[in-house]
Write a protein that holds these residues in place. Structure first.
Motif, PDB file in Angstrom:
ATOM      1  N   CYS A 146       0.705  -1.368  -0.186  1.00 44.87           N
ATOM      2  CA  CYS A 146      -0.078  -0.009  -0.129  1.00 44.87           C
ATOM      3  C   CYS A 146       0.953   1.139  -0.051  1.00 44.87           C
ATOM      4  CB  CYS A 146      -0.848   0.156   1.141  1.00 44.87           C
ATOM      5  SG  CYS A 146      -2.385  -1.224   1.002  1.00 44.87           S
ATOM      6  N   GLU A 147       2.049   1.061  -0.405  1.00 38.60           N
ATOM      7  CA  GLU A 147       2.948   2.444  -0.423  1.00 38.60           C
ATOM      8  C   GLU A 147       2.583   3.441  -1.189  1.00 38.60           C
ATOM      9  OE1 GLU A 147       7.728   3.576  -0.932  1.00 38.60           O
ATOM     10  OE2 GLU A 147       7.053   1.624  -1.070  1.00 38.60           O
ATOM     11  N   GLY A 148       2.250   4.720  -0.674  1.00 38.28           N
ATOM     12  CA  GLY A 148       1.789   5.841  -1.548  1.00 38.28           C
ATOM     13  C   GLY A 148       0.113   5.752  -1.813  1.00 38.28           C
ATOM     14  N   LYS A 149      -0.433   4.610  -1.298  1.00 38.28           N
ATOM     15  CA  LYS A 149      -1.803   4.822  -1.553  1.00 38.28           C
ATOM     16  C   LYS A 149      -2.638   5.344  -0.241  1.00 38.28           C
ATOM     17  CE  LYS A 149      -2.071   0.630  -4.292  1.00 38.28           C
ATOM     18  NZ  LYS A 149      -2.672  -0.468  -4.827  1.00 38.28           N
ATOM     19  N   SER A 150      -3.815   5.980  -0.353  1.00 42.89           N
ATOM     20  CA  SER A 150      -4.574   6.689   0.614  1.00 42.89           C
ATOM     21  C   SER A 150      -5.955   6.141   0.817  1.00 42.89           C
ATOM     22  CB  SER A 150      -4.562   8.153   0.159  1.00 42.89           C
ATOM     23  OG  SER A 150      -5.042   8.256  -1.096  1.00 42.89           O
ATOM     24  N   GLY A 173      -0.622   0.138   5.861  1.00 40.83           N
ATOM     25  CA  GLY A 173       0.437   1.031   5.642  1.00 40.83           C
ATOM     26  C   GLY A 173      -0.126   2.108   4.745  1.00 40.83           C
ATOM     27  N   THR A 175      -1.930   5.893   3.964  1.00 39.50           N
ATOM     28  CA  THR A 175      -2.103   7.279   4.255  1.00 39.50           C
ATOM     29  C   THR A 175      -3.451   7.371   4.744  1.00 39.50           C
ATOM     30  OG1 THR A 175      -0.096   8.033   3.219  1.00 39.50           O
ATOM     31  CG2 THR A 175      -1.713   9.636   3.950  1.00 39.50           C
TER      32      THR A 175
END
Length: 338
Positions: A146-150, A173, A175
């Motif tokens: 989920c890096e960079g996901k919101s 993980g 945002t």
């Protein structure tokens, strides 16, 4: 055994809205656990079901969160034994946890976290299952990917919002942006792990723009779906998703989602038990949650203990929930001896 039930729909201020009653001890079926209920929490679905008709001549027992001790097991039970300390949310079609003893299918149950008392444990099962299923099963998020996901959580300080923020931020993980209004709600959402707070009383789109998140990958709607639908369709990112846990009052126009190849999905925690579909998944989620709690990653969302399990205290809980101002979860624990 002692229980709290109702035999016809009434407003919460009616003296008979919820009553202390006596019921026969239930007998566990082949896959059931008979649980001595030590603590329960109250959810909005309790207040909604209290206002629905009951089979004539009987009492309906509500309660869909519990922590307790296994007293007996059915003949085909494989994973539990007498004395196990457990937590679960139960099934909509069976009598609930507002009773001294309850039968529940073992596939919906897990051993409770060692680090939590009964009261703190009872606050989590229904809301955590709802949030986990919404994030992973419905919106498709995966821990570690989920890096960079919101994620936007509409209704951040409520029961589901409180645990959804924690899971999204600390386990998946993501945002996390949460809606709140009062200062107490803002502080609660921040304590749960929200990266940003937006004021639900104002237009959300300009606020998201200022945060640098004009569009978000996922939106979890825990309240007022109709009121937020237009905003959610604009705020969801291409290939993103909107998941709702509340009913719509009117038909939803899905057409705005087509250009984005975005999706809309429902999350209803009771589906697995209602249709006997993939029931072990809920026990597995609760077992993973136990590990996260005991590791200190996830905390209980109990905000207020209302005393022992009885009709008067349950009425207080229902009244507070119906006010729409509740933060976190309301919990009752223990039984009076009289």
């Amino acid at each position: 055994m002692k229980a709290i039930g109702f035999n016809q729909p009434r407003t919460i201020d009616d003296v008979h809205a919820l009553e202390d009653i006596q019921l026969d001890l239930p007998s566990p079926g082949p896959r059931d656990l008979l649980v001595s209920v030590q603590a329960v929490s109250v959810n909005p679905i309790d207040t909604k079901l209290r206002q629905r008709p009951v089979d004539q001549g009987g009492y309906r027992v509500l309660g869909f969160d519990a922590a307790g001790v296994v007293e007996a097991v059915g003949a085909e039970v494989k994973n539990f034994q007498r004395g196990d300390r457990v937590w679960y949310a139960g099934a909509l079609q069976r009598q609930g946890s507002n009773a001294q003893y309850q039968c529940v299918d073992e596939r919906l149950v897990a051993k409770k976290p060692d680090s939590l008392g009964m009261q703190e444990a009872a606050a989590l099962p229904l809301t955590a299952l709802t949030a986990w299923e919404a994030l992973e099963d419905q919106l498709g998020f995966r821990p570690g990917a989920c890096e960079g996901k919101s994620l936007l959580v509409i209704g951040g300080a409520g029961g589901v919002g409180s645990i959804a923020i924690q899971l999204a931020a600390r386990h998946f993980g993501l945002t996390v942006i949460a809606t709140a209004g009062r200062e107490t709600s803002n502080n609660w959402c921040q304590a749960m792990g929200a990266d940003h707070i937006v004021d639900y009383r104002k237009d959300l789109l300009p606020q998201l723009e200022l945060l640098g998140h004009p569009q978000v990958d996922g939106i979890l709607v825990t309240q007022s779906l109709d009121d937020y639908w237009h905003t959610a369709c604009k705020a969801v990112a291409p290939f993103g998703g909107i998941c709702a846990i509340v009913d719509a009052r009117a038909p939803l126009d899905l057409n705005p989602l087509k250009p984005k190849s975005a999706r809309f999905c429902w999350e209803f925690m009771f589906t697995r038990a209602m249709f006997a579909a993939e029931m072990p998944r809920q026990g597995q989620i609760l077992d993973q949650l136990r590990t996260l709690v005991d590791a200190g990653t996830i905390q209980s969302t109990v905000s207020e203990g209302l005393g022992p399990i009885n009709a008067n205290n349950l009425k207080t809980a229902h009244r507070k929930l119906e006010s729409g101002q509740t933060i976190g979860k309301l919990v009752l624990a223990g039984w009076e001896n009289n």
